[in-house]
Design a protein around this motif. Structure first.
Motif, PDB file in Angstrom:
ATOM      1  N   ARG A  17       0.828  -1.209   0.000  1.00 45.66           N
ATOM      2  CA  ARG A  17       0.000   0.000   0.000  1.00 45.66           C
ATOM      3  C   ARG A  17       0.861   1.257   0.000  1.00 45.66           C
ATOM      4  O   ARG A  17       0.565   2.235  -0.691  1.00 45.66           O
ATOM      5  CB  ARG A  17      -0.970  -0.003   1.195  1.00 45.66           C
ATOM      6  CG  ARG A  17      -2.033  -1.074   1.082  1.00 45.66           C
ATOM      7  CD  ARG A  17      -3.055  -1.041   2.213  1.00 45.66           C
ATOM      8  NE  ARG A  17      -2.550  -1.675   3.433  1.00 45.66           N
ATOM      9  CZ  ARG A  17      -2.145  -1.040   4.531  1.00 45.66           C
ATOM     10  NH1 ARG A  17      -2.199   0.263   4.625  1.00 45.66           N
ATOM     11  NH2 ARG A  17      -1.704  -1.722   5.572  1.00 45.66           N
ATOM     12  N   ALA A  18       1.967   1.227   0.769  1.00 46.32           N
ATOM     13  CA  ALA A  18       2.875   2.377   0.802  1.00 46.32           C
ATOM     14  C   ALA A  18       3.507   2.601  -0.574  1.00 46.32           C
ATOM     15  O   ALA A  18       3.569   3.742  -1.051  1.00 46.32           O
ATOM     16  CB  ALA A  18       3.961   2.161   1.850  1.00 46.32           C
ATOM     17  N   LYS A  19       3.953   1.534  -1.208  1.00 46.79           N
ATOM     18  CA  LYS A  19       4.579   1.659  -2.530  1.00 46.79           C
ATOM     19  C   LYS A  19       3.599   2.267  -3.527  1.00 46.79           C
ATOM     20  O   LYS A  19       3.961   3.166  -4.296  1.00 46.79           O
ATOM     21  CB  LYS A  19       5.056   0.294  -3.012  1.00 46.79           C
ATOM     22  CG  LYS A  19       5.780   0.338  -4.335  1.00 46.79           C
ATOM     23  CD  LYS A  19       6.292  -1.031  -4.743  1.00 46.79           C
ATOM     24  CE  LYS A  19       6.973  -0.958  -6.089  1.00 46.79           C
ATOM     25  NZ  LYS A  19       7.405  -2.273  -6.547  1.00 46.79           N
ATOM     26  N   THR A  20       2.348   1.808  -3.504  1.00 47.57           N
ATOM     27  CA  THR A  20       1.327   2.352  -4.392  1.00 47.57           C
ATOM     28  C   THR A  20       1.135   3.846  -4.150  1.00 47.57           C
ATOM     29  O   THR A  20       0.882   4.608  -5.082  1.00 47.57           O
ATOM     30  CB  THR A  20      -0.007   1.598  -4.199  1.00 47.57           C
ATOM     31  OG1 THR A  20       0.195   0.223  -4.547  1.00 47.57           O
ATOM     32  CG2 THR A  20      -1.119   2.170  -5.055  1.00 47.57           C
ATOM     33  N   ALA A  21       1.284   4.270  -2.900  1.00 51.00           N
ATOM     34  CA  ALA A  21       1.128   5.684  -2.536  1.00 51.00           C
ATOM     35  C   ALA A  21       2.413   6.493  -2.753  1.00 51.00           C
ATOM     36  O   ALA A  21       2.448   7.689  -2.448  1.00 51.00           O
ATOM     37  CB  ALA A  21       0.683   5.793  -1.077  1.00 51.00           C
ATOM     38  N   GLY A  22       3.463   5.853  -3.257  1.00 43.02           N
ATOM     39  CA  GLY A  22       4.718   6.551  -3.509  1.00 43.02           C
ATOM     40  C   GLY A  22       5.572   6.760  -2.278  1.00 43.02           C
ATOM     41  O   GLY A  22       6.439   7.634  -2.250  1.00 43.02           O
ATOM     42  N   ILE A  23       5.349   5.938  -1.250  1.00 42.05           N
ATOM     43  CA  ILE A  23       6.097   6.047   0.002  1.00 42.05           C
ATOM     44  C   ILE A  23       7.099   4.901   0.069  1.00 42.05           C
ATOM     45  O   ILE A  23       6.710   3.735   0.101  1.00 42.05           O
ATOM     46  CB  ILE A  23       5.137   5.983   1.215  1.00 42.05           C
ATOM     47  CG1 ILE A  23       4.138   7.138   1.160  1.00 42.05           C
ATOM     48  CG2 ILE A  23       5.919   5.977   2.523  1.00 42.05           C
ATOM     49  CD1 ILE A  23       2.983   6.992   2.131  1.00 42.05           C
ATOM     50  N   GLY A  24       8.373   5.237   0.111  1.00 46.01           N
ATOM     51  CA  GLY A  24       9.412   4.218   0.155  1.00 46.01           C
ATOM     52  C   GLY A  24      10.085   4.083   1.507  1.00 46.01           C
ATOM     53  O   GLY A  24      11.098   3.409   1.616  1.00 46.01           O
ATOM     54  N   TYR A  25       9.529   4.720   2.523  1.00 50.32           N
ATOM     55  CA  TYR A  25      10.205   4.755   3.822  1.00 50.32           C
ATOM     56  C   TYR A  25       9.360   4.195   4.967  1.00 50.32           C
ATOM     57  O   TYR A  25       9.663   4.428   6.132  1.00 50.32           O
ATOM     58  CB  TYR A  25      10.660   6.178   4.141  1.00 50.32           C
ATOM     59  CG  TYR A  25       9.570   7.231   4.031  1.00 50.32           C
ATOM     60  CD1 TYR A  25       8.798   7.583   5.138  1.00 50.32           C
ATOM     61  CD2 TYR A  25       9.320   7.874   2.821  1.00 50.32           C
ATOM     62  CE1 TYR A  25       7.800   8.537   5.054  1.00 50.32           C
ATOM     63  CE2 TYR A  25       8.329   8.832   2.732  1.00 50.32           C
ATOM     64  CZ  TYR A  25       7.569   9.169   3.838  1.00 50.32           C
ATOM     65  OH  TYR A  25       6.583  10.109   3.744  1.00 50.32           O
ATOM     66  N   LEU A  26       8.313   3.408   4.654  1.00 54.97           N
ATOM     67  CA  LEU A  26       7.516   2.798   5.715  1.00 54.97           C
ATOM     68  C   LEU A  26       8.375   1.835   6.515  1.00 54.97           C
ATOM     69  O   LEU A  26       9.090   1.012   5.953  1.00 54.97           O
ATOM     70  CB  LEU A  26       6.311   2.049   5.118  1.00 54.97           C
ATOM     71  CG  LEU A  26       5.378   1.380   6.134  1.00 54.97           C
ATOM     72  CD1 LEU A  26       4.623   2.424   6.954  1.00 54.97           C
ATOM     73  CD2 LEU A  26       4.382   0.469   5.415  1.00 54.97           C
TER      74      LEU A  26
END
Length: 131
Positions: free
Chosen positions: A66-75
């Motif tokens: 879900r984070a990757k889909t949202a463009g977040i690479g630091y979860l």
């Protein structure tokens, strides 16, 4: 609507309570992160709307998917909870759970987004931590 005035206030209170616990443990504070907050809100809303309670969606998407889909690479970590009526109650539940407590007190995590969805069988709570 995923959040209202009460929900936003609850999210802010959870962030403050997290930082209180981190200070007691000698960790620096986490900073509010808008992207992580939006991710957490979306997950709390999805769980409430579709009636499930899991880190993974019914389709099997993990928090990192879900984070990757949202463009977040630091979860770095995610905590979820359901049914605790106040920020203090949800923090008490998380701090009494070894895995959730470990996420809250992980000094390498420096960002946090909190999302809460008020409503039936809820509130639905998500904390998304980032590095």
């Amino acid at each position: 609507m995923s959040t209202g005035t009460d929900a936003k206030s609850y999210e802010d209170q959870v962030l403050s309570l997290v930082n209180t616990e981190r200070a007691k443990a000698g960790c620096g504070p986490v900073k509010d992160d808008t992207a992580l907050r939006n991710l957490a809100r979306a997950h709390s809303g999805d769980m409430a709307d579709r009636g499930y309670f899991s880190h993974d969606t019914p389709e099997g998407k993990t928090p990192w998917d879900r984070a990757k889909t949202a463009g977040i690479g630091y979860l770095g970590a995610e905590n979820i909870a359901r049914g605790q009526k106040t920020p203090a109650a949800v923090m008490e539940a998380w701090m009494n759970s070894p895995g959730h407590r470990a996420n809250i007190l992980d000094c390498s995590l420096t960002k946090l987004g909190v999302g809460v969805r008020m409503g039936g069988e809820g509130p639905w709570w998500t904390q998304d931590f980032g590095r």
